[in-house]
Scaffold this active site. Structure first.
Site, PDB file in Angstrom:
ATOM      1  NE  ARG A 175      -2.242   1.373   3.640  1.00  0.00           N
ATOM      2  CZ  ARG A 175      -2.915   1.551   4.772  1.00  0.00           C
ATOM      3  NH1 ARG A 175      -4.227   1.447   4.784  1.00  0.00           N
ATOM      4  NH2 ARG A 175      -2.259   1.789   5.899  1.00  0.00           N
TER       5      ARG A 175
ATOM      6  CB  THR B  11      -2.102   7.274  -3.179  1.00  0.00           C
ATOM      7  OG1 THR B  11      -1.539   5.946  -3.278  1.00  0.00           O
ATOM      8  CG2 THR B  11      -1.137   8.266  -3.817  1.00  0.00           C
TER       9      THR B  11
ATOM     10  CG  ASP C  53       0.557 -10.218   9.643  1.00  0.00           C
ATOM     11  OD1 ASP C  53       1.131 -11.067   8.919  1.00  0.00           O
ATOM     12  OD2 ASP C  53       0.536  -9.010   9.378  1.00  0.00           O
TER      13      ASP C  53
ATOM     14  CG  ASP D 244       3.935 -10.770  11.128  1.00  0.00           C
ATOM     15  OD1 ASP D 244       4.724 -10.616  10.187  1.00  0.00           O
ATOM     16  OD2 ASP D 244       3.447  -9.815  11.773  1.00  0.00           O
TER      17      ASP D 244
END
Length: 213
Positions: A103, A107, A203, A206
């Site tokens: 990401r 923006t 996650d 992870d």
């Protein structure tokens, strides 16, 4: 977009073990592989095949074989790599491409930081691997990337999805006019304030590979 939630006792059992916070990393990796193989069985229901004449020990007959070009499996780095072996166990003749999405913090839009894919995907069936469909940013960006390269049939395989991510993917696909299916083990309740799926499993990257600090 058609969403398929695979209902099977083994899927539910393995997903429950994945959710547990005390499941150790080696066990987590193995469970992901096993679960993806189960999901891939459903995800490849529409894989393209052609007829082939063969000789059995008894007589001649006609069977089926995977069509060419071969299916293309695209794990989204890095967590999608943990799903690759499970997919290839079911479709060992598939070709593999890689796509790294991140990401843009200014923006907030997904951007590609790495890719290893054919420049022309016309006529290719693509199977995208991403453990979690949360906000929909990375998977949506990956789908857009593949469509821009000419892919005309896309199936995404995720362990879990959030309703918010599914809706974002639907909105994206509404303007692309490319068949896309989503196959998941479960659709969870929601996203929390920091974008994690609830109840989720944490996650996935992870838990597969550690923090890599």
């Amino acid at each position: 977009m058609e969403v398929t939630v695979v209902s099977h006792p083994l899927v539910d059992h393995k997903l429950t073990l994945l959710r547990k916070k005390d499941t150790e990393q080696p066990v987590f990796r193995r469970l992901v592989e096993e679960l993806v193989t189960l999901l891939a069985y459903e995800a490849t229901r529409g894989v393209r095949v052609g007829s082939v004449d063969i000789e059995t020990p008894v007589t001649s007959t006609t069977g089926v074989k995977l069509s060419q070009p071969a299916p293309l499996v695209v794990p989204i780095l890095r967590a999608g790599l943990g799903m690759l072996d499970g997919m290839l166990r079911l479709v060992p003749t598939a070709e593999v491409g890689f796509l790294g999405m991140i990401r843009d913090e200014e923006t907030l839009q997904p951007m590609t930081y790495a890719e290893r894919l054919p420049h022309d995907l016309s006529g290719r069936q693509c199977y995208v691997l991403d453990p979690m469909l949360a906000t929909g940013g990375s998977l949506g960006g990956a789908v857009q990337f593949l469509v821009d390269r000419g892919a005309d049939d896309i199936t995404a395989i995720c362990l879990l999805a959030a309703p918010e991510g599914i809706e974002k993917l639907r909105d994206l696909l509404a303007g692309l006019h490319v068949p896309c299916n989503l196959v998941v083990a479960a659709v969870d309740e929601r996203l929390n304030e920091v974008g994690y799926i609830v109840p989720g499993l944490g996650d996935a990257g992870d838990r597969l590979y550690g923090l890599a600090q």
